[in-house]
Motif scaffolding. Sequence first.
Motif, PDB file in Angstrom:
ATOM      1  N   ILE A 716      29.541  14.339  44.320  1.00 44.42           N
ATOM      2  CA  ILE A 716      29.226  15.376  43.341  1.00 44.42           C
ATOM      3  C   ILE A 716      30.410  16.331  43.274  1.00 44.42           C
ATOM      4  N   ASP A 717      30.977  16.501  42.098  1.00 38.73           N
ATOM      5  CA  ASP A 717      32.182  17.317  41.943  1.00 38.73           C
ATOM      6  C   ASP A 717      31.933  18.770  42.327  1.00 38.73           C
ATOM      7  N   GLY A 718      32.987  19.406  42.814  1.00 41.84           N
ATOM      8  CA  GLY A 718      32.921  20.838  43.087  1.00 41.84           C
ATOM      9  C   GLY A 718      32.897  21.640  41.796  1.00 41.84           C
ATOM     10  N   TYR A 719      32.585  22.909  41.929  1.00 39.83           N
ATOM     11  CA  TYR A 719      32.503  23.755  40.739  1.00 39.83           C
ATOM     12  C   TYR A 719      32.725  25.216  41.102  1.00 39.83           C
ATOM     13  N   GLY A 720      33.042  25.996  40.088  1.00 39.33           N
ATOM     14  CA  GLY A 720      33.104  27.438  40.222  1.00 39.33           C
ATOM     15  C   GLY A 720      32.283  28.076  39.119  1.00 39.33           C
ATOM     16  N   ALA A 721      31.561  29.148  39.424  1.00 38.32           N
ATOM     17  CA  ALA A 721      30.714  29.813  38.434  1.00 38.32           C
ATOM     18  C   ALA A 721      30.844  31.321  38.584  1.00 38.32           C
ATOM     19  N   LEU A 722      30.768  32.006  37.461  1.00 37.47           N
ATOM     20  CA  LEU A 722      30.938  33.458  37.412  1.00 37.47           C
ATOM     21  C   LEU A 722      29.626  34.119  37.018  1.00 37.47           C
ATOM     22  N   ASP A 723      29.237  35.163  37.756  1.00 45.16           N
ATOM     23  CA  ASP A 723      28.064  35.972  37.442  1.00 45.16           C
ATOM     24  C   ASP A 723      28.511  37.421  37.258  1.00 45.16           C
ATOM     25  N   VAL A 724      27.994  38.117  36.247  1.00 44.10           N
ATOM     26  CA  VAL A 724      28.377  39.513  36.001  1.00 44.10           C
ATOM     27  C   VAL A 724      27.127  40.334  35.716  1.00 44.10           C
ATOM     28  N   TYR A 725      27.238  41.657  35.928  1.00 39.14           N
ATOM     29  CA  TYR A 725      26.129  42.557  35.645  1.00 39.14           C
ATOM     30  C   TYR A 725      26.655  43.944  35.300  1.00 39.14           C
ATOM     31  N   ALA A 726      25.807  44.755  34.693  1.00 43.86           N
ATOM     32  CA  ALA A 726      26.098  46.170  34.442  1.00 43.86           C
ATOM     33  C   ALA A 726      24.772  46.915  34.443  1.00 43.86           C
ATOM     34  N   LEU A 728      22.721  50.993  34.205  1.00 50.03           N
ATOM     35  CA  LEU A 728      22.719  52.418  33.904  1.00 50.03           C
ATOM     36  C   LEU A 728      21.460  53.001  34.518  1.00 50.03           C
ATOM     37  N   SER A 729      21.611  54.039  35.378  1.00 41.39           N
ATOM     38  CA  SER A 729      20.467  54.524  36.136  1.00 41.39           C
ATOM     39  C   SER A 729      20.546  56.029  36.319  1.00 41.39           C
ATOM     40  N   ASN A 730      19.372  56.651  36.417  1.00 38.34           N
ATOM     41  CA  ASN A 730      19.315  58.075  36.777  1.00 38.34           C
ATOM     42  C   ASN A 730      18.361  58.324  37.946  1.00 38.34           C
ATOM     43  N   GLY A 731      18.049  57.279  38.697  1.00 35.00           N
ATOM     44  CA  GLY A 731      17.132  57.413  39.827  1.00 35.00           C
ATOM     45  C   GLY A 731      15.721  57.046  39.461  1.00 35.00           C
ATOM     46  N   ALA A 732      15.281  57.404  38.248  1.00 30.47           N
ATOM     47  CA  ALA A 732      13.947  57.021  37.785  1.00 30.47           C
ATOM     48  C   ALA A 732      14.036  55.794  36.879  1.00 30.47           C
ATOM     49  N   TRP A 733      14.940  55.854  35.911  1.00 32.36           N
ATOM     50  CA  TRP A 733      15.120  54.748  34.973  1.00 32.36           C
ATOM     51  C   TRP A 733      16.330  53.915  35.373  1.00 32.36           C
ATOM     52  N   THR A 734      16.197  52.609  35.269  1.00 30.53           N
ATOM     53  CA  THR A 734      17.340  51.708  35.464  1.00 30.53           C
ATOM     54  C   THR A 734      17.320  50.642  34.376  1.00 30.53           C
ATOM     55  N   LEU A 735      18.429  50.554  33.647  1.00 28.01           N
ATOM     56  CA  LEU A 735      18.609  49.512  32.649  1.00 28.01           C
ATOM     57  C   LEU A 735      19.743  48.619  33.141  1.00 28.01           C
ATOM     58  N   ARG A 736      19.479  47.323  33.246  1.00 30.14           N
ATOM     59  CA  ARG A 736      20.465  46.408  33.815  1.00 30.14           C
ATOM     60  C   ARG A 736      20.578  45.155  32.959  1.00 30.14           C
ATOM     61  N   GLY A 737      21.807  44.804  32.660  1.00 33.68           N
ATOM     62  CA  GLY A 737      22.067  43.552  31.967  1.00 33.68           C
ATOM     63  C   GLY A 737      22.863  42.618  32.866  1.00 33.68           C
ATOM     64  N   TYR A 738      22.688  41.334  32.677  1.00 34.71           N
ATOM     65  CA  TYR A 738      23.383  40.377  33.536  1.00 34.71           C
ATOM     66  C   TYR A 738      23.661  39.096  32.759  1.00 34.71           C
ATOM     67  N   VAL A 739      24.629  38.341  33.253  1.00 31.63           N
ATOM     68  CA  VAL A 739      24.920  37.006  32.748  1.00 31.63           C
ATOM     69  C   VAL A 739      25.147  36.102  33.955  1.00 31.63           C
TER      70      VAL A 739
END
Length: 783
Positions: A716-726, A728-739
């Motif tokens: 089974i061939d080797g591979y490399g994969a990239l994961d990213v996120y961002a 925005l939070s104020n302690g009560a609310w957190t909005l997070r996006g990811y790929v």
Amino acid sequence: MASSKSIGPTRYSRLARAIGAALALATSGAALAQDAAADAAPDAQATELDRVIVTANKREEDIREVAVSMTRIGEQQLENLNATQMSDYASYVPGLQVQSSGTPGQVQVSMRGIAALSPGSTVGTYVDETPVGSNSLYQQATLYQLDLLPYDVESIEVLRGPQGTLYGAGAMGGLIKYTMRQPDVAVREFRVGGGVSFPEDGESGFNYRIGMNLPIVEDALAIRASFARNALPGYIDNLVDGRKDINQGHQTSARASLRWEGEGSSVQFAAMRQEVESDDNAVMALDPLTRRPVSGLSNYIHVDEPFRKEIDHYSLTFDRDLGFADFISATSYADTHTAVRSDVTLSYGEYPLAFLAADPTLEAGSSYLDNVLDMTQFTQEFRLQSKSGQRFEWLLGAFHSREKGDNYQYVALNQLDGSPLPAPWDGIIGVLGELYIPSTFEETAVFANGSFAFTDRFKIGAGVRFSRNDQEFTQNVVAGVLLPIATQDNTSSEDVFTWSITPQFQLGPDSMVYAKASTGYQPGGPNVVSVGLPSAVDSSTLTSYELGWKSAFASRRVLLDLVAYQVDWEDIQVASLVNGVSGLVNGGEATSRGLEASLQWRPTPGLTLGLNGAYNDAVIDEDFPVIVVPLDPDLPGGVLEINTGLKGDRMPYVPDLTVSATVDYYFSLRNGWSVGVGGGYRWVDDRTNATTEREVIAIAEPRTVLDTTITEPLVIDGYGALDVYASLSNGAWTLRGYVKNAADKRAYSTMTDVTGALTGVTHHYAASPIQPRTVGLELDFRF
């Protein structure tokens, strides 16, 4: 030498192997650094890397002072990765290999090259103070490892190397320990959240979660409860009938815990239910010549392959401060149900063709294998342990476990459209096999662990454990043509002793070296009853030697860990086929050598860089035992000799090299808001999917070799994969996006050939892809 295609015994050998494999009698079967970031959102102004507390030695200790190679994955890291299953974070942990068969819960786990070669577990699993998962050979522990949806999980500790003295059977390769969030008698907290995800060329998914912590009696009694549901998005299409996104499913996690804290004592009761359900597996078809997808993310499915796993787990922990020591009682009860259907049409649907001489109208049909596993498990551990921080720290304990399991297997053969075979064949071969395998596993152990500080810098730790297990099982074949209809019983008993010794030396305030020699074991048990097989298979044992260095530099802005190890594995449990029956035998030795490195660096406040790497060389040191299958009457005096592993083979699914890197950056905005951005890159070297198989067709007396066939494993061939996120939070609310898998790399976790049992023709390769590019958005509110 005759060609294998020109003599009759080869076709017989394929059928003989098909018979044994069809039922198998349950015998086959961001870089996360050593010191994880804090569980809460990191302080954007902090310059020193966080101190982390772990419980590897069953007491709270600073990870920098523990002579164990381990990784701790905190709650914040799991959220950043949007980890919903083990395969989401495994590639970021040095020395940990996870092979997914298409859904959460259908995973095999190995560490440091100690691959899952038999049904018995090689990596243990704990939830807080109690073990979860079977140690029996008849519950397919290696195929269906506990894979929690990590909501309400405070951290996951991954301990590498044998943990036999403190954690017992099945932890010879290492341990995965889920630490759940405990009720807090002083804090009132509520949390709600949800999100959506969009896989490449697939069906969108939706998830939601809710949790609370509520003090009931101030400073004395609190309850914590949570519920989460996560949709498994579909992205596999069916080449047989054209259906789209057939692998949809869901995960659910529900947990409630009640904690009472008194003067010098505490009691906590927890109830947890985890469930995974999917309509089909995330498996795709590859062309056997080019290894390219036959038609994108798609597979040949004649019979749907639903999977369902449910676990109900209850635990009761009592902790009493006796002044001179602490007494801990940990009790658990678990009820686990696993049901999986495998489409074996392209392998065993050819079976009617073996009877063409009797009925020329017969055609190839459809076939499936149902496997239902039910298990109840009770465990009890008592410990008396000294206070931490003393010159002599000690621990004495006793442990008891009782498992009761059922293993039901059913192989059906129908016409290609799913309707019954025409009479009279529906009554003759419509059921290829049906059997029940009830079993019990009972273990009692006593153990001791201690360390003595000779000076402020030099300390030696040691541990011992004596275990005895008694097992029973019944082999009850009730229908079918592949095995004789009969009921047979078998039992086994075994005593096992494990030990460890760990000297460690403090080079300076932030630098420590240690050495560790330790042993572990994988329980044996009663074998399948068949002439030629031993009545019982012994434990598989290993001895590990490890040398490690944990250090910190530049005012704890740089953390560096280095580990070198060698593992000697003996009496490996391997599959053996005798008279068409698959069982286990002890045979073969293996050696695993490797290096692990972990680096964390905080060059400026708010910015953390991580780099992990692991090199492993795990090979078989001698041929596995020869399996002999008589070929009479097709070839008088003929035998088929099969080796399922040869000297020099790499361990299956163990990459030589893995590397991962992460970047996490947090900075503050106005009015209490903060931003986090980051990502991780994971690279996994190539792997093999099995060991080499050698088949020799010979006349026994005088021995004359007629043909030799070597089947090498798939690479089974080797591979490399990239994961990213961002985020925005104020302690009560957190909005997070990811790929996840941002470049949509097409790579594979597992791979196997789909080959006709009668013709020996490979139709395609079935491969489990890593999750395709998936974009998601999550929103959480805490109050």
